[in-house]
Design a protein around this motif. Structure first.
Motif, PDB file in Angstrom:
ATOM      1  N   GLN A   1      -6.473   4.893   5.071  1.00 42.89           N
ATOM      2  CA  GLN A   1      -7.800   4.827   4.453  1.00 42.89           C
ATOM      3  C   GLN A   1      -7.933   3.582   3.572  1.00 42.89           C
ATOM      4  N   ILE A   2      -6.874   3.297   2.844  1.00 38.24           N
ATOM      5  CA  ILE A   2      -6.905   2.137   1.957  1.00 38.24           C
ATOM      6  C   ILE A   2      -6.941   0.845   2.757  1.00 38.24           C
TER       7      ILE A   2
ATOM      8  N   VAL B   1       0.708   4.444  -2.721  1.00 40.97           N
ATOM      9  CA  VAL B   1       0.468   5.869  -2.463  1.00 40.97           C
ATOM     10  C   VAL B   1       1.711   6.699  -2.757  1.00 40.97           C
TER      11      VAL B   1
ATOM     12  N   VAL C   1      -8.881  -0.040  -5.229  1.00 39.57           N
ATOM     13  CA  VAL C   1      -8.830  -1.276  -4.451  1.00 39.57           C
ATOM     14  C   VAL C   1      -9.879  -2.216  -5.021  1.00 39.57           C
TER      15      VAL C   1
ATOM     16  N   VAL D   1      -5.364   5.490  -6.762  1.00 33.89           N
ATOM     17  CA  VAL D   1      -5.296   4.113  -6.279  1.00 33.89           C
ATOM     18  C   VAL D   1      -6.680   3.508  -6.335  1.00 33.89           C
TER      19      VAL D   1
ATOM     20  N   LEU E   1     -12.740   0.826  -3.822  1.00 34.70           N
ATOM     21  CA  LEU E   1     -12.289   2.169  -3.484  1.00 34.70           C
ATOM     22  C   LEU E   1     -11.549   2.742  -4.679  1.00 34.70           C
ATOM     23  N   ASP E   2     -11.763   4.018  -4.918  1.00 31.15           N
ATOM     24  CA  ASP E   2     -11.098   4.675  -6.042  1.00 31.15           C
ATOM     25  C   ASP E   2     -10.734   6.079  -5.586  1.00 31.15           C
TER      26      ASP E   2
ATOM     27  N   THR F   1     -10.332   0.100   3.996  1.00 29.27           N
ATOM     28  CA  THR F   1     -11.209  -0.482   2.987  1.00 29.27           C
ATOM     29  C   THR F   1     -10.924  -1.967   2.815  1.00 29.27           C
TER      30      THR F   1
ATOM     31  N   VAL G   1       0.829  -1.202   0.000  1.00 30.02           N
ATOM     32  CA  VAL G   1       0.000   0.000   0.000  1.00 30.02           C
ATOM     33  C   VAL G   1       0.868   1.258   0.000  1.00 30.02           C
TER      34      VAL G   1
ATOM     35  N   GLU H   1      -2.783   5.888   3.263  1.00 31.11           N
ATOM     36  CA  GLU H   1      -2.491   4.464   3.464  1.00 31.11           C
ATOM     37  C   GLU H   1      -3.505   3.846   4.419  1.00 31.11           C
TER      38      GLU H   1
END
Ligand SMILES: Nc1ncnc2c1ncn2[C@@H]1O[C@H](COP(=O)(O)OP(=O)(O)OP(=O)(O)O)[C@@H](O)[C@H]1O
Ligand SMILES: [Mg+2]
Lengths: 267, 288
Positions: B278-279, B239, B247, B245, B255-256, B282, B235, B276
């Protein structure tokens, strides 16, 4: 000045020793053999002395008989090898590249492979007599299988990831074959080649000993009838030498074409 | 909602990045690079799409790996694709590069400036031909495009760019893992791809070599201006490198987000850490 000359002499002497150590034992054996023959420890009816073999070599060389027979045998060996080897290579390539071809022929070929080709000698004599075709047929048959099996194996073991890479980069089928598949199969093909060379000589020796009117094997059989042990031993040695020569040639070829292979990188 | 907010910021951030980059190019680019800088992709106000997925699905048997994916990627964008193992990231790239076909949906891939569809893929393994010297391996990237001395020259130029010009005559077996991957990158780039798909190209490298490769990748992307699609497990790598990014989870884009940070980015900066986080939320659910 004196000292350095002496030292370099010493060095070169050591180098000869180092490189020559492998030959020490054979030389000793030949020497012991000669002594044993001279002192009568080995009866001349059983084994010829090295000097007698050397004499026979000289005699046959002068008469031209030796060169002719070696020529005949080598020609047989090579033509049988070329015929059997190229058929094996073609089938190996075809079956490695095409599933259809493999389905059609592989099972049959694998079945035939289980017949020892030397077992066919009586049949071959019935078909061809003791003519050239008989020897060619046997050598070609013997050489076919190691080349076929190893070529097929080589192609099947080519890294599919490399093939995929070639496709992504838009290689045509021909380019893919020559740049990726064939080089990848080459190490295995060489294994087959060297194995086939061994079989080539073996088959020829047997075939010439049983059914021939010329060649090294024939020469040995003739000599046996006249109890010329030195000639018999000589032909055995020449067979060994030819076999070694063929193998060295294959190794040289291998070293030249497989330079990329870590096993062949000297530095 | 945060997605929209980020999107807004990204649009504002873009011109800033491009000026900084243009300056960097002028100051640091060796002159031999100029013939290679393809100006078609960036520096345009209205950007065309490099490729778009419309309702793309891919099933293996009755297993749906990609489920009705919609994705538009503007030309010149650096997009990172993240997802758990087996979620279909490689499948996505294989569809994009034409190695596989979708079960349903339409995939439009734009042609490059030369009118040729030069989509390249870089795999997790270098996949160099062991029997071809380094320069020859790079020339594979010019199959059907250039030949002979011209191809050789181009391959040497790109090898210089990845710092391996002095190894051009060697066999791949004597190179280290990171060097081999650099050769693979050179091979992918030598024909100036319009789209470069990267399937975890740095996955097998050690941490230091990885960072070095990331910087190399970013520098060349800035120079060549291709569209980059980077699949990665990492990840922080995503970023650090990407403009955007996505997912993938359960066959869909979960996620976009845009990464509107200026380059060069510093590893471990708080904004990177926040994105990071946040991703990762998700991926694993924020409840965990
Ligand atoms: N040719 C195929 N036949 C059947 N199933 C396949 C095939 N290719 C991929 N799959 C399946 O599709 C799913 C996604 O595979 P894919 O390789 O795209 O995953 P990935 O996201 O790249 O995983 P990783 O991060 O581990 O590389 C997996 O469950 C895999 O088993
Ligand atoms: Mg994958």
């Amino acid at each position: 000045m004196m000292k350095s000359t002496g030292q370099s002499l010493l060095h070169s002497g050591a180098a000869i020793l180092r490189n020559g150590t492998g030959w020490l034992l054979p030389a000793l054996i030949v020497l012991a053999w000669e002594i044993a023959a001279r002192t009568g420890l080995i009866s001349p009816n059983v084994m010829a002395a090295p000097s007698a073999v050397a004499e026979a070599f000289w005699r046959l060389l002068l008469s031209g008989e030796l060169v002719r027979n070696i020529g005949v045998s080598t020609a047989r060996a090579l033509s049988g090898f070329v015929i059997g080897g190229s058929i094996g290579l073609v089938f190996g390539l075809a079956n490695g590249l095409s599933g259809l071809s493999r389905n059609l022929t592989d099972t049959t070929l694998q079945m035939v492979r289980n017949i020892p080709h030397l077992a066919l000698i009586p049949l071959v004599i019935l078909w061809f007599g003791i003519d050239e075709e008989a020897k060619l047929f046997l050598v070609a048959l013997g050489v076919f299988f190691p080349i076929y099996v190893n070529t097929l194996l080589g192609i099947q073991s080519v890294d599919p990831q490399l093939v995929e890479m070639g496709r992504v980069y838009g290689m045509s089928r021909a380019t893919l074959f020559f740049r990726v598949i064939l080089p990848g199969a080459l190490p295995a093909i060489f294994v087959g080649l060297r194995y086939a060379l061994g079989i080539m000589w073996l088959t020829l020796i047997v075939a010439e000993t049983i059914a021939a009117s010329s060649g090294l094997g024939y020469m040995a059989m003739q000599a046996r009838e006249f109890l010329l042990i030195d000639v018999v031993v000589l032909s055995i040695l020449i067979y060994a030498l030819l076999g070694k020569l063929a193998d060295s040639f294959a190794r040289l070829l291998e070293r030249l074409t497989l330079q990329w292979h870590p096993a062949f990188q000297t530095a | 909602m945060s997605v929209i907010a980020l999107d807004q910021k990204a649009k504002d951030a873009r011109p800033a990045r491009e000026t900084a980059e243009a300056r960097a190019l002028r100051e640091t680019t060796p002159t031999h690079w100029f013939p290679y800088a393809a100006p078609h992709a960036r520096g345009r106000d209205v950007r065309e799409n490099a490729f778009s997925f419309r309702g793309i699905s891919r099933k293996f048997g009755d297993k749906t790996v990609l489920d009705n994916i919609d994705l538009d990627v503007p030309a010149g964008q650096f997009i990172a694709v993240i997802g758990k193992s087996g979620c279909g990231k490689s499948t996505l790239l294989r569809l994009l590069t034409g190695l596989d076909r979708p079960t349903s949906g339409t995939l439009t891939v734009n042609k490059g400036a030369e009118g040729q569809n030069r989509t390249r893929i870089m795999f997790q393994e270098p996949r160099l031909l062991p029997w071809a010297r380094i320069a020859k391996n790079v020339e594979v990237g010019l199959t059907g495009i250039a030949k002979g001395p011209q191809a050789h020259e181009q391959s040497l130029a790109i090898l210089r760019e990845v710092g391996l010009a002095d190894r051009a005559k060697e066999w791949p077996s004597v190179l280290s893992g990171g060097q081999r991957q650099r050769v693979a990158l050179a091979r992918a780039l030598v024909a100036h791809p319009y789209i470069l798909a990267l399937d975890e190209p740095l996955g097998a490298l050690d941490a230091l070599t990885r960072i070095e490769m990331q910087q190399l990748l970013e520098r060349i992307w800035l120079q060549q201006a291709f569209t980059a699609v980077l699949v990665t497990h990492d990840v922080s790598e995503a970023v650090a490198l990407a403009d955007r990014v996505i997912v993938i989870d359960h066959g869909r884009i979960a996620l976009d987000i845009d990464i509107p940070l200026e380059r060069p980015r510093r590893h471990g900066s708080p904004e990177l850490a926040r994105l990071e986080g946040q991703i990762l939320d998700t991926l694993f659910g924020s409840a965990a």
